[in-house]
Design a protein around this motif. Structure first.
Motif, PDB file in Angstrom:
ATOM      1  N   SER A 135      87.276  48.892  23.223  1.00  0.00           N
ATOM      2  CA  SER A 135      87.248  47.633  23.966  1.00  0.00           C
ATOM      3  C   SER A 135      86.735  46.512  23.057  1.00  0.00           C
ATOM      4  O   SER A 135      86.793  45.350  23.404  1.00  0.00           O
ATOM      5  CB  SER A 135      86.330  47.752  25.190  1.00  0.00           C
ATOM      6  OG  SER A 135      86.849  48.727  26.066  1.00  0.00           O
ATOM      7  N   ALA A 136      86.244  46.890  21.881  1.00  0.00           N
ATOM      8  CA  ALA A 136      85.684  45.936  20.916  1.00  0.00           C
ATOM      9  C   ALA A 136      86.772  45.067  20.307  1.00  0.00           C
ATOM     10  O   ALA A 136      87.957  45.375  20.431  1.00  0.00           O
ATOM     11  CB  ALA A 136      84.969  46.716  19.822  1.00  0.00           C
ATOM     12  N   PRO A 137      86.382  43.953  19.625  1.00  0.00           N
ATOM     13  CA  PRO A 137      87.368  43.138  18.908  1.00  0.00           C
ATOM     14  C   PRO A 137      88.171  43.963  17.899  1.00  0.00           C
ATOM     15  O   PRO A 137      87.682  44.989  17.414  1.00  0.00           O
ATOM     16  CB  PRO A 137      86.502  42.110  18.161  1.00  0.00           C
ATOM     17  CG  PRO A 137      85.221  42.057  18.910  1.00  0.00           C
ATOM     18  CD  PRO A 137      85.030  43.400  19.539  1.00  0.00           C
ATOM     19  N   ALA A 138      89.378  43.497  17.596  1.00  0.00           N
ATOM     20  CA  ALA A 138      90.326  44.263  16.777  1.00  0.00           C
ATOM     21  C   ALA A 138      89.726  44.772  15.469  1.00  0.00           C
ATOM     22  O   ALA A 138      89.973  45.915  15.076  1.00  0.00           O
ATOM     23  CB  ALA A 138      91.557  43.415  16.490  1.00  0.00           C
ATOM     24  N   GLN A 139      88.919  43.941  14.792  1.00  0.00           N
ATOM     25  CA  GLN A 139      88.433  44.405  13.478  1.00  0.00           C
ATOM     26  C   GLN A 139      87.456  45.572  13.605  1.00  0.00           C
ATOM     27  O   GLN A 139      87.267  46.332  12.656  1.00  0.00           O
ATOM     28  CB  GLN A 139      87.884  43.285  12.601  1.00  0.00           C
ATOM     29  CG  GLN A 139      86.917  42.266  13.040  1.00  0.00           C
ATOM     30  CD  GLN A 139      87.215  41.318  14.174  1.00  0.00           C
ATOM     31  OE1 GLN A 139      88.236  41.378  14.891  1.00  0.00           O
ATOM     32  NE2 GLN A 139      86.288  40.428  14.389  1.00  0.00           N
ATOM     33  N   GLN A 140      86.882  45.763  14.781  1.00  0.00           N
ATOM     34  CA  GLN A 140      85.962  46.902  14.987  1.00  0.00           C
ATOM     35  C   GLN A 140      86.661  48.128  15.561  1.00  0.00           C
ATOM     36  O   GLN A 140      86.051  49.178  15.724  1.00  0.00           O
ATOM     37  CB  GLN A 140      84.836  46.491  15.943  1.00  0.00           C
ATOM     38  CG  GLN A 140      83.835  45.531  15.333  1.00  0.00           C
ATOM     39  CD  GLN A 140      83.003  44.842  16.405  1.00  0.00           C
ATOM     40  OE1 GLN A 140      82.584  45.463  17.380  1.00  0.00           O
ATOM     41  NE2 GLN A 140      82.790  43.540  16.254  1.00  0.00           N
ATOM     42  N   ASP A 141      87.935  47.983  15.871  1.00  0.00           N
ATOM     43  CA  ASP A 141      88.677  49.088  16.472  1.00  0.00           C
ATOM     44  C   ASP A 141      89.341  49.911  15.369  1.00  0.00           C
ATOM     45  O   ASP A 141      90.343  49.496  14.803  1.00  0.00           O
ATOM     46  CB  ASP A 141      89.729  48.532  17.438  1.00  0.00           C
ATOM     47  CG  ASP A 141      90.516  49.628  18.152  1.00  0.00           C
ATOM     48  OD1 ASP A 141      90.341  50.818  17.808  1.00  0.00           O
ATOM     49  OD2 ASP A 141      91.307  49.282  19.044  1.00  0.00           O
ATOM     50  N   GLU A 199      92.309  44.615  31.003  1.00  0.00           N
ATOM     51  CA  GLU A 199      92.421  45.040  29.617  1.00  0.00           C
ATOM     52  C   GLU A 199      93.629  45.951  29.398  1.00  0.00           C
ATOM     53  O   GLU A 199      93.707  47.043  29.960  1.00  0.00           O
ATOM     54  CB  GLU A 199      91.127  45.771  29.223  1.00  0.00           C
ATOM     55  CG  GLU A 199      90.919  45.832  27.734  1.00  0.00           C
ATOM     56  CD  GLU A 199      89.558  46.455  27.387  1.00  0.00           C
ATOM     57  OE1 GLU A 199      88.824  46.842  28.319  1.00  0.00           O
ATOM     58  OE2 GLU A 199      89.274  46.540  26.187  1.00  0.00           O
ATOM     59  N   ARG A 240      97.630  47.014  20.859  1.00  0.00           N
ATOM     60  CA  ARG A 240      96.941  46.965  19.569  1.00  0.00           C
ATOM     61  C   ARG A 240      97.217  48.221  18.751  1.00  0.00           C
ATOM     62  O   ARG A 240      97.507  48.167  17.565  1.00  0.00           O
ATOM     63  CB  ARG A 240      95.436  46.811  19.797  1.00  0.00           C
ATOM     64  CG  ARG A 240      94.679  46.557  18.516  1.00  0.00           C
ATOM     65  CD  ARG A 240      93.177  46.724  18.718  1.00  0.00           C
ATOM     66  NE  ARG A 240      92.584  45.583  19.382  1.00  0.00           N
ATOM     67  CZ  ARG A 240      91.327  45.575  19.846  1.00  0.00           C
ATOM     68  NH1 ARG A 240      90.561  46.639  19.701  1.00  0.00           N
ATOM     69  NH2 ARG A 240      90.836  44.516  20.453  1.00  0.00           N
TER      70      ARG A 240
END
Ligand code: MN
Length: 333
Positions: free
Chosen positions: A61-67, A109, A114
């Protein structure tokens, strides 16, 4: 380690060793690395042989760079080359939509696009890996493992055989074959009506389809129709079961007994089901006498309360509570 008794495609029957169970990492690379490293440390000490990843390794559920969902899956695929049968990835409800090219949404969500884009050149490898994953693991000491829990699926006609021998590709193939050229335009219109966007836009934005010439152009349509297949209707409750929260304590107990009985066929009696899938205050919940719910990161509240399960699969466990002393942390030493 080998399959004994039934030759069920989606059930792995273990025979011996020390198993480490980790569940629901949801793209959390830090947690993944901690568990992976812990497994190799334990393995070097002769305290763990089998790593069981109990589904939902993807979708943060985190921002893309943390996924780091794709990075985790690619790393698991590499690990599998090294560990072979000693690495078991159990299918979770978050991997499932990528086999079928359908979306998965919780509230506002939308989880799937992504990952669909992030797979890039690795798509075929990842999707076929997901397609191959087992649903259930059983051990001689009576502990079974699956992602979500018991469901109504086994109560359906031939439910056990159909679920334990499940073929995603059979459903997708027969669904694709059913769509006639004449019918296709009206199906596309129905999808447009259902979602309020053009089919073309959805295929591009949600599934990284390049355009009309993309061989995957119809996949979202096929996947959507596949959801009405009678076998898919068996798969869905098995992967998305909310357990006692959905069925109530008493009815759920009946479903759980049925599940454990089914998993006992031609094998040692199964007494405890270990699952993930649902949030746990702290890192685990003793759901009832026969089910232990484990949360290794995402579903642990807080995350650092997350735990893994380490147990000798030949040791007899009769109740969920008996497994609790075997829970350990990679966050707190
Ligand atoms: Mn989950």
């Amino acid at each position: 380690m080998s399959d004994v008794g039934n030759n069920w495609q989606r059930v792995i029957s273990l025979t011996e060793g020390q198993a480490m169970v980790v569940t629901d990492l949801h793209g959390d690379w830090d947690a993944y690395q901690r568990y992976r490293d812990a497994f190799f440390q334990l393995r070097a000490l002769g305290q763990a042989d089998i790593l069981i990843l109990n589904g939902d390794m993807i979708h943060a559920s985190a921002p893309a760079q943390q996924d780091k969902s794709v990075e985790i899956v690619l790393d698991i695929i590499e690990l599998k080359k090294e560990l072979g049968d000693n690495l078991i990835y159990v299918l979770g409800n978050h991997e499932l939509p990528h086999i079928y090219s359908i979306t998965l949404q919780k509230g506002d969500e939308l989880f799937t696009p992504r990952f669909e884009f992030a797979m890039g050149e690795h798509r075929a490898k990842i999707v076929s890996f997901f397609d191959s994953l087992p649903f259930y693991v059983r051990t001689p000491g009576g502990v079974s493992i699956c992602h979500a829990g018991a469901s109504t699926a086994l109560g359906e006609t031939n439910g056990i055989e159909r679920l334990f021998n499940f073929s995603h590709q059979e459903i997708l193939t027969r669904t694709r074959d059913q769509i006639t050229k004449e019918e296709r335009p009206s199906l596309v219109r129905a999808m447009r009506k259902m979602h309020g966007r053009t089919y073309n836009e959805m295929a591009r934005k949600w599934f990284a389809v390049s355009g009309l010439d993309d061989p995957r152009y119809d996949d979202f349509l096929v996947g959507t129709l596949a959801m009405s297949d009678q076998d898919f209707e068996l798969l869905w409750p098995a992967m998305f079961s909310r357990n006692e929260k959905e069925y109530g304590n008493n009815s759920y107990q009946v479903l759980l007994n049925t599940m454990l009985q089914a998993l006992s066929q031609n094998f040692e009696r199964q007494s405890v089901l270990v699952t993930g899938h649902i949030d746990c205050q702290g890192g685990h919940t003793v759901v009832n006498r026969q089910q232990l719910r484990v949360a290794s990161a995402k579903h642990a509240l807080p995350r650092e309360a997350g735990v893994y399960l380490l147990f000798n699969i030949r040791e007899r466990f009769e109740t969920a509570a008996d497994l609790v002393p075997n829970l350990r942390s990679v966050f707190i030493n």
